[in-house]
Scaffold this motif. Sequence first.
Motif, short mmCIF file in Angstrom:
data_model
loop_
_atom_site.label_atom_id
_atom_site.label_comp_id
_atom_site.label_asym_id
_atom_site.label_seq_id
_atom_site.Cartn_x
_atom_site.Cartn_y
_atom_site.Cartn_z
N GLU A 142 -16.57 -10.71 0.18
CA GLU A 142 -15.84 -9.54 -0.30
C GLU A 142 -16.61 -8.26 0.04
OE1 GLU A 142 -15.23 -10.19 -4.46
OE2 GLU A 142 -13.49 -11.47 -4.13
N LEU A 143 -15.85 -7.23 0.41
CA LEU A 143 -16.41 -5.91 0.69
C LEU A 143 -15.74 -4.90 -0.24
CD1 LEU A 143 -16.34 -5.83 4.59
CD2 LEU A 143 -18.38 -6.07 3.16
N ASP A 144 -16.52 -4.00 -0.81
CA ASP A 144 -15.93 -2.86 -1.48
C ASP A 144 -15.87 -1.70 -0.48
OD1 ASP A 144 -18.52 -1.88 -1.25
OD2 ASP A 144 -19.00 -2.15 -3.37
N PRO A 145 -15.26 -0.56 -0.83
CA PRO A 145 -15.15 0.53 0.15
C PRO A 145 -16.49 0.96 0.74
CG PRO A 145 -13.65 0.93 -1.66
CD PRO A 145 -14.46 -0.28 -2.04
N ALA A 146 -17.54 1.03 -0.10
CA ALA A 146 -18.85 1.43 0.41
C ALA A 146 -19.38 0.38 1.39
CB ALA A 146 -19.82 1.63 -0.74
N GLY A 147 -19.18 -0.90 1.06
CA GLY A 147 -19.65 -1.96 1.95
C GLY A 147 -18.92 -1.94 3.28
N LEU A 148 -17.63 -1.60 3.26
CA LEU A 148 -16.88 -1.52 4.50
C LEU A 148 -17.40 -0.38 5.37
CD1 LEU A 148 -14.60 -2.36 6.36
CD2 LEU A 148 -13.03 -0.97 5.00
N LEU A 203 1.39 4.31 2.84
CA LEU A 203 0.33 4.91 3.64
C LEU A 203 -0.83 3.94 3.73
CD1 LEU A 203 0.35 8.48 2.07
CD2 LEU A 203 1.38 7.79 4.23
N THR A 204 -1.53 4.00 4.84
CA THR A 204 -2.69 3.14 5.04
C THR A 204 -3.91 4.00 5.33
OG1 THR A 204 -1.33 1.36 5.91
CG2 THR A 204 -3.67 1.29 6.45
N PRO A 205 -5.02 3.79 4.65
CA PRO A 205 -6.21 4.59 4.93
C PRO A 205 -6.76 4.27 6.32
CG PRO A 205 -6.74 2.80 3.45
CD PRO A 205 -5.25 2.79 3.61
N ASP A 206 -7.37 5.26 6.97
CA ASP A 206 -7.98 4.98 8.26
C ASP A 206 -9.44 4.56 8.11
OD1 ASP A 206 -9.39 7.28 7.75
OD2 ASP A 206 -8.91 8.26 9.65
N PHE A 207 -9.83 4.22 6.87
CA PHE A 207 -11.16 3.68 6.60
C PHE A 207 -12.25 4.60 7.13
CE2 PHE A 207 -8.24 0.08 6.71
CZ PHE A 207 -8.39 -0.35 5.40
N ASP A 208 -12.16 5.86 6.64
CA ASP A 208 -13.16 6.89 6.92
C ASP A 208 -13.18 7.31 8.39
OD1 ASP A 208 -13.70 6.51 4.30
OD2 ASP A 208 -15.64 5.58 4.58
N GLY A 209 -12.08 7.04 9.10
CA GLY A 209 -12.01 7.47 10.49
C GLY A 209 -13.00 6.80 11.40
N ARG A 210 -13.53 5.64 10.99
CA ARG A 210 -14.59 5.00 11.78
C ARG A 210 -14.08 3.89 12.68
NH1 ARG A 210 -19.33 6.96 10.00
NH2 ARG A 210 -19.36 7.94 7.97
N LEU A 220 -11.21 -7.14 1.84
CA LEU A 220 -11.44 -5.89 1.11
C LEU A 220 -11.09 -6.15 -0.35
CD1 LEU A 220 -12.23 -2.92 1.30
CD2 LEU A 220 -9.83 -2.38 1.71
N ASN A 221 -12.11 -6.23 -1.19
CA ASN A 221 -11.93 -6.60 -2.59
C ASN A 221 -11.01 -5.61 -3.31
OD1 ASN A 221 -12.30 -7.93 -5.02
ND2 ASN A 221 -14.14 -6.78 -5.53
#
Length: 763
Positions: free
Chosen positions: A648-654, A679-686, A743-744
């Motif tokens: 499992e990953l949290d947002p910071a781990g991702l 809407l879907t997040p772009d996961f910090d644009g990374r 993604l947890n």
Amino acid sequence: MEIYLDANATTPVLAQARQAALAAMAEDFGNPSSIHSTGLKARALMDAVRQRAQRLLGTGGGKLLFLSGATEGIQTSVLSALSALRARRELGDRGAELLLYGATEHKAVPEALKHWNQLLGLNLDIQAIPVDRDGRHDLDFLRRHAARAGMVCTMAANNETGVISDLDGIEAALAGSTCFWMVDGVQALGKLSLRLAGRRIDYAPFSGHKLYAPKGIGLLYVREAAPFTPLMAGGGQEGSLRSGTENMSGIAALGAVLAALDDGRSFRDPATLERFRARLAEALQQAFPSLVFNAPLPLSLPTTLNFSVPGLSSKILLDLFDAADVRVSGGSACSAAKAQPSFVLQAMGLPDWQTASAVRLSFGPAVDEGFINEACARIRACGEALRDSCMSPGGTPAELGEGITRYVVDGACCWLIADLASRRAVVIDPLPELNERLAQTLLCQGLQLCAVLDTHSHGDHASSADALWAAAIAAGAPLAAVAAACERDALGWPLGQTQLSLGQQTLRRLALPGHTADSCAYLLSDAASESAVRVAFVGDTVMPGALGRSDFLVSEPLQFADSLRRLADAIGPQTLLAPGHDYDNRFATTLSAEAAAQPLLAGVLNGSLDAEAFAARKAALEQGLALTEYQTLACGARQDACAAAPQELDPAGLRVLLQQQPETIVIDVREPYEQRLSLTPDFDGRLRTPLLAMPLSRLINALPEWLALPAETPLVFFCRSGNRSAQAAAALRRLGHDAAYTLNGGLALWPQPSDALEGALYV
């Protein structure tokens, strides 16, 4: 903006109630049992709220206690009544033989009756009062049994359907009985006039959080002279009826809500609420033309709608609404996680498809016109998303679902193979629950149904292939009538053909007797290289974690081992197997993965077990197989019941993973109808490559490519809640790709723009 339509589960806290609670914590924080000025102020606040509640509920000379909520109120009521029944019994009164409760009561009621009946040693017979098709109590049953009843428990209004009980009729049916009567008033608070003192109701629990107060505060009405036994003993608060320091912030908030009921502005009147419900009902019918309402609206609360849509499970509908940020539920929030058919609708005698696909929509009396406008717009958008995904009539699909699609009903799998270029399709292992949905898909996507195939005959039921052909013809699917007229054998294979053509793909049949005498596999290959099998549809011969059982009258246990070897020779150890049953949501498997998990299979494939030894050991495994969790016949004895746990990953781990390993592939496993609505997040644009959309129902199409990646390539799956993405990640790990993550909490816990990590954006 979230549209919250699950008010029967809980409500947001009213602005006035929040302010009152904060004021109680900051200013009127005294202990109401203290005799100094601060304590006296708290006592005055509490007394004022109680007086307001007594007036609104019409309690007369009855008591009204503050407690934690409805469950405590139910427990206290049942304990009080049953303690009095035990005292009567000790005095020689044996008239009470029954404890009765409405068949559609909240589970807290029968559980409380069972608990205290056993604990107090009464051992009375506990029976459910039947309800009719409308969800109302059977008054004839009550009249017949009232004289022998010690306690009767009914609802004022049902939490799932909103059906309003005929309290006057129930009271008349209890005439002459000495039973105690409890009425669950939770859904009635602020919506119905109960006239408590005007009826013979002995106990009535209420819960504040169902009407804009915080959780943890409730009320219990106790009729004057009704017996009472405290559930909570201690410091003697509430006149020694319910000990424990009072929840002053909760009481203050509840008082503000009760005051709002009086102000004529905060809550809508019944006529307005009925108009709101009618508009929501109209929007639902426009979105889902075949929808049926599960309870008569004239007999229901004006704030509740319970409905089902033929061919669509409640899970599909809940995911659909949630993607549009519309919060609804499948029934009582207390049992939602169990994903079982609604016992309330079952008690009403509704057919299985309705009880398994029911959705509850409920709103609070504080909603306004703007809220209803937006709710109706979102509901219509949900209908459009379904139509555009070929799951409802009238849609124009944005893209065709080429490849393989998996459908699951109670662990049983059905497979649709569709070829875009040729517009040809084959269905393998049809299920009757899916006929209308599959027919609609074929029609919407312009697919010609070439064959409907079973991987084996069924000992306990007939194939639904003919019914699917009929549904496809009725729906107008292209050329379905012509194809249906072709001669076929018992499993649906066209006579005289050695293979089926699906554009650039071919489908061949391989006999695998064992599970049944006619068990077979269907091998899907590229037309240019028929020997290179892409997917083998193996039915119940091999399932994830199990081999199909061979103890049926139609089984061939001594041929099973040879069939497994024949399958291995035909496809090799790494070809994907598409099973007929998948009880643990593993989606697909391989002979290699199964041999590692199942000693019996490994023994056959490595030559250490001959046919007789294999059959004997397998028979021992299959003795006394219990029903599945779906209460269906188990089709195999599981030897590998534990799925590989996903990482499992949290947002910071991702964020860290994307920084360190930019080759990471992020995969959206939500279904197309969900992806269209949210809407879907772009996961910090990374992300260096576009987000990959691979719905869970079509996961098998991407598995070969993912399993061919370098072992260290991270695959991160996400969905709405994290449940489906966890299944996908676990499936990859079980098949050998350890760098699979989920993604947890899914998008539900992903930071919103207002509180996201620095750089997070929504697209």
